[in-house]
Scaffold this motif. Structure first.
Motif, PDB file in Angstrom:
ATOM      1  N   SER A  65      21.463  45.081  16.988  1.00  0.00           N
ATOM      2  CA  SER A  65      21.064  45.889  15.839  1.00  0.00           C
ATOM      3  C   SER A  65      20.467  47.224  16.266  1.00  0.00           C
ATOM      4  O   SER A  65      19.663  47.297  17.184  1.00  0.00           O
TER       5      SER A  65
ATOM      6  N   VAL B 156      24.752  54.184   4.238  1.00  0.00           N
ATOM      7  CA  VAL B 156      24.005  54.331   5.482  1.00  0.00           C
ATOM      8  C   VAL B 156      24.497  55.588   6.205  1.00  0.00           C
ATOM      9  O   VAL B 156      25.690  55.864   6.223  1.00  0.00           O
TER      10      VAL B 156
ATOM     11  N   LEU C  98      28.304  47.102   9.611  1.00  0.00           N
ATOM     12  CA  LEU C  98      27.160  46.669   8.829  1.00  0.00           C
ATOM     13  C   LEU C  98      27.259  45.166   8.630  1.00  0.00           C
ATOM     14  O   LEU C  98      28.352  44.628   8.444  1.00  0.00           O
TER      15      LEU C  98
ATOM     16  N   HIS D 110      27.740  44.627   0.038  1.00  0.00           N
ATOM     17  CA  HIS D 110      27.106  43.736   1.012  1.00  0.00           C
ATOM     18  C   HIS D 110      27.304  42.248   0.752  1.00  0.00           C
ATOM     19  O   HIS D 110      27.231  41.436   1.672  1.00  0.00           O
TER      20      HIS D 110
ATOM     21  N   ILE E 294      19.912  43.974   5.799  1.00  0.00           N
ATOM     22  CA  ILE E 294      21.166  44.642   6.134  1.00  0.00           C
ATOM     23  C   ILE E 294      20.944  45.343   7.460  1.00  0.00           C
ATOM     24  O   ILE E 294      19.959  46.062   7.628  1.00  0.00           O
TER      25      ILE E 294
ATOM     26  N   LEU F  80      22.501  47.667  10.728  1.00  0.00           N
ATOM     27  CA  LEU F  80      23.512  48.503  11.366  1.00  0.00           C
ATOM     28  C   LEU F  80      23.623  48.013  12.798  1.00  0.00           C
ATOM     29  O   LEU F  80      22.664  48.073  13.561  1.00  0.00           O
TER      30      LEU F  80
ATOM     31  N   MET G 101      19.504  53.582  11.192  1.00  0.00           N
ATOM     32  CA  MET G 101      19.968  53.988   9.867  1.00  0.00           C
ATOM     33  C   MET G 101      19.045  55.067   9.321  1.00  0.00           C
ATOM     34  O   MET G 101      17.826  54.894   9.277  1.00  0.00           O
TER      35      MET G 101
ATOM     36  N   CYS H 288      19.118  53.415   3.792  1.00  0.00           N
ATOM     37  CA  CYS H 288      19.976  52.355   3.262  1.00  0.00           C
ATOM     38  C   CYS H 288      19.590  52.174   1.804  1.00  0.00           C
ATOM     39  O   CYS H 288      18.433  51.873   1.497  1.00  0.00           O
TER      40      CYS H 288
END
Length: 269
Positions: free
Chosen positions: A59, A75, A93, A132, A149, A151, A227, A230
């Motif tokens: 991540s 994003v 994502l 999502h 969530i 990235l 990010m 978001c």
């Protein structure tokens, strides 16, 4: 329908009670700050990201999306030092359900975006839009479940950069020549009868030549920022968002390389 004296039909009583309940809920509801979900911006600076966990997904940025009103997110992030054929990245994502005790399970993921950069250094900007697939609102089954969530990134599969050069030579650890370990230089003969101009230790033993690998000058980590933000947005704001994903980029080459796959290994810590 029969009614009592000075009374109203029971159905109307229930409807009035429901109206009162809804009015009370509206009065207690907090005033919305925005018409869409927004999360605090993270410092928008590229950071070095070497391969992690055997080049599994790791991540870059994480957003707590529990209670998200809308199912579409946007994003932004920036890239640096993506060099074509040398330092290439894959990003996606992914949504996770966290159930406590540092455990999480993946809910959904976007397709994989391959970023190939340029032949020379260039800063790139990328925008991702995605549906999502997280359930709306809190999971009322318990009070510990949250959703995030993330990235995620990884090096492109295959060699990350060209191999270095292996040279047969005499080598010393950096700084050894000034640390007092070396007494002088001179001719020494090795076991095969060859003579070498070599440094010697204080005890007189020579250094033997060996294969030395010189790393490729272009090896190194590309950089990708967290990010920038978001947000959950309604369909009319970002109609391009899909469960597969939509992207826009500037300053870096690339494109979709794989369909969504939640079975791919990711760095779980």
């Amino acid at each position: 329908m029969p009614t009592q004296a000075n009374g109203v039909p029971p159905s109307l009583v229930n409807e009035l009670a429901e109206v009162k309940r809804r009015l009370s809920a509206i009065e207690r509801a907090p005033a919305p700050v925005n018409k869409f979900d927004r999360y605090p911006a993270i410092e928008w600076a590229a950071q070095g990201r070497p391969p992690v966990g055997g080049n599994a997904w790791s991540s870059v940025g994480i957003s707590n999306a529990t209670g998200l009103t809308f199912d579409r997110v946007e994003v932004k992030f920036i890239t640096d030092w993506l060099l074509t054929g040398k330092r290439e990245a894959e990003v996606r994502l992914a949504a996770f359900r966290h159930t406590g005790n540092a455990q999480r399970e993946i809910v959904s993921a976007s397709a994989t975006l391959g970023l190939t950069g340029n032949t020379t250094r260039n800063v790139g900007v990328v925008v991702l839009r995605w549906v999502h697939g997280i359930p709306y609102g809190w999971d009322y089954a318990d009070d510990t479940t949250i959703y995030t969530i993330e990235l995620q990134h990884r090096y492109k599969k295959g060699p990350e950069s060209p191999k270095g050069q292996t040279i047969y030579a005499i080598a010393a650890t950096e700084g050894a020549a000034v640390s007092g370990n070396i007494l002088n230089w001179g001719y020494k003969q090795d076991d095969n009868g060859k003579w070498w101009w070599v440094p010697t230790y204080r005890d007189g033993s020579p250094w033997a030549p060996d294969f030395v690998t010189v790393p490729n000058a272009d090896e190194g980590s590309y950089s990708i920022s967290a990010m920038h933000y978001c947000v959950g947005l309604p369909q009319e704001r970002i109609p391009e968002a899909t469960a597969y994903g939509w992207h826009w980029r500037r300053g870096t080459n690339g494109g979709w390389v794989r369909d969504p796959d939640i079975t791919e290994p990711y760095f779980s810590v």
